[in-house]
Design an enzyme around this catalytic site. Sequence first.
Site, PDB file in Angstrom:
ATOM      1  N   ASN A 134       0.843  -1.194   0.000  1.00 18.26           N
ATOM      2  CA  ASN A 134       0.000   0.000   0.000  1.00 18.26           C
ATOM      3  C   ASN A 134       0.881   1.249   0.000  1.00 18.26           C
ATOM      4  O   ASN A 134       0.602   2.213  -0.712  1.00 18.26           O
ATOM      5  CB  ASN A 134      -0.916  -0.030   1.225  1.00 18.26           C
ATOM      6  CG  ASN A 134      -1.959   1.040   1.218  1.00 18.26           C
ATOM      7  OD1 ASN A 134      -2.652   1.233   0.241  1.00 18.26           O
ATOM      8  ND2 ASN A 134      -2.081   1.745   2.330  1.00 18.26           N
ATOM      9  N   VAL A 143      -5.919   5.311  -7.160  1.00 15.98           N
ATOM     10  CA  VAL A 143      -5.849   4.028  -6.464  1.00 15.98           C
ATOM     11  C   VAL A 143      -5.796   4.423  -4.984  1.00 15.98           C
ATOM     12  O   VAL A 143      -4.749   4.770  -4.467  1.00 15.98           O
ATOM     13  CB  VAL A 143      -4.611   3.211  -6.898  1.00 15.98           C
ATOM     14  CG1 VAL A 143      -4.542   1.901  -6.138  1.00 15.98           C
ATOM     15  CG2 VAL A 143      -4.644   2.964  -8.411  1.00 15.98           C
ATOM     16  N   PRO A 144      -6.965   4.421  -4.323  1.00 20.72           N
ATOM     17  CA  PRO A 144      -7.156   5.154  -3.054  1.00 20.72           C
ATOM     18  C   PRO A 144      -6.531   4.536  -1.809  1.00 20.72           C
ATOM     19  O   PRO A 144      -7.220   4.100  -0.879  1.00 20.72           O
ATOM     20  CB  PRO A 144      -8.676   5.227  -2.946  1.00 20.72           C
ATOM     21  CG  PRO A 144      -9.156   3.994  -3.628  1.00 20.72           C
ATOM     22  CD  PRO A 144      -8.200   3.779  -4.775  1.00 20.72           C
ATOM     23  N   CYS A 145      -5.211   4.559  -1.754  1.00 22.77           N
ATOM     24  CA  CYS A 145      -4.507   4.056  -0.571  1.00 22.77           C
ATOM     25  C   CYS A 145      -4.798   4.918   0.660  1.00 22.77           C
ATOM     26  O   CYS A 145      -4.605   4.465   1.786  1.00 22.77           O
ATOM     27  CB  CYS A 145      -3.010   3.962  -0.839  1.00 22.77           C
ATOM     28  SG  CYS A 145      -2.269   5.443  -1.521  1.00 22.77           S
ATOM     29  N   HIS A 146      -5.302   6.131   0.454  1.00 23.02           N
ATOM     30  CA  HIS A 146      -5.636   7.001   1.583  1.00 23.02           C
ATOM     31  C   HIS A 146      -6.829   6.484   2.383  1.00 23.02           C
ATOM     32  O   HIS A 146      -7.045   6.909   3.504  1.00 23.02           O
ATOM     33  CB  HIS A 146      -5.906   8.436   1.099  1.00 23.02           C
ATOM     34  CG  HIS A 146      -7.040   8.556   0.132  1.00 23.02           C
ATOM     35  ND1 HIS A 146      -6.886   8.306  -1.220  1.00 23.02           N
ATOM     36  CD2 HIS A 146      -8.334   8.891   0.309  1.00 23.02           C
ATOM     37  CE1 HIS A 146      -8.045   8.500  -1.836  1.00 23.02           C
ATOM     38  NE2 HIS A 146      -8.947   8.851  -0.926  1.00 23.02           N
TER      39      HIS A 146
END
Length: 174
Positions: A134, A143-146
Amino acid sequence: MNIQEKSVHEICTNLYDSPCGELIIGSYGDKLCLCNWTHSKRRDVIDRRLKTSLEARYVDTSSDIIQETVRQLDEYFAGKRIEFDVPLLFAGTEFQRRVWHKLMEIQWGTTVSYGEFARMVGSPTAVRAVAAANGVNAISILVPCHRVVGSDGSLTGYGGGLEAKRFLLDLERK
């Protein structure tokens, strides 16, 4: 070297000033391969991996994919877009690519803990490995790693910094 050969070995890059920090956006061929924070502590690792994996170098020039990504990011930050439809190119190991694909399944406006996310990936005992993958996601926001947070819901590590992570999560919760 003809133009086609030259473009195959170049990652087109442009800077993008988001409301929560500067991003470097990159395309390779007809796909987005990079949307990373310029001041990320993992930027060197991500840049090296992309250049090595794609056997390419960064060139400061625009592309149709970069222009479309900027348009979609502008809509996202204006609260007018909740999904992105830019074609993506993931440069990483099979495990990393699996993690990054799974990130895109986390719904807008929601978060999951690293433990929950490891279960989603199918590796419930590999929380650290999932977190590491991640952490080297080269395509932030799209690519919503948050959306991955600590087990108690706290904000933990983010390439753009915790303020940027908070900004993105607040934007998505509105």
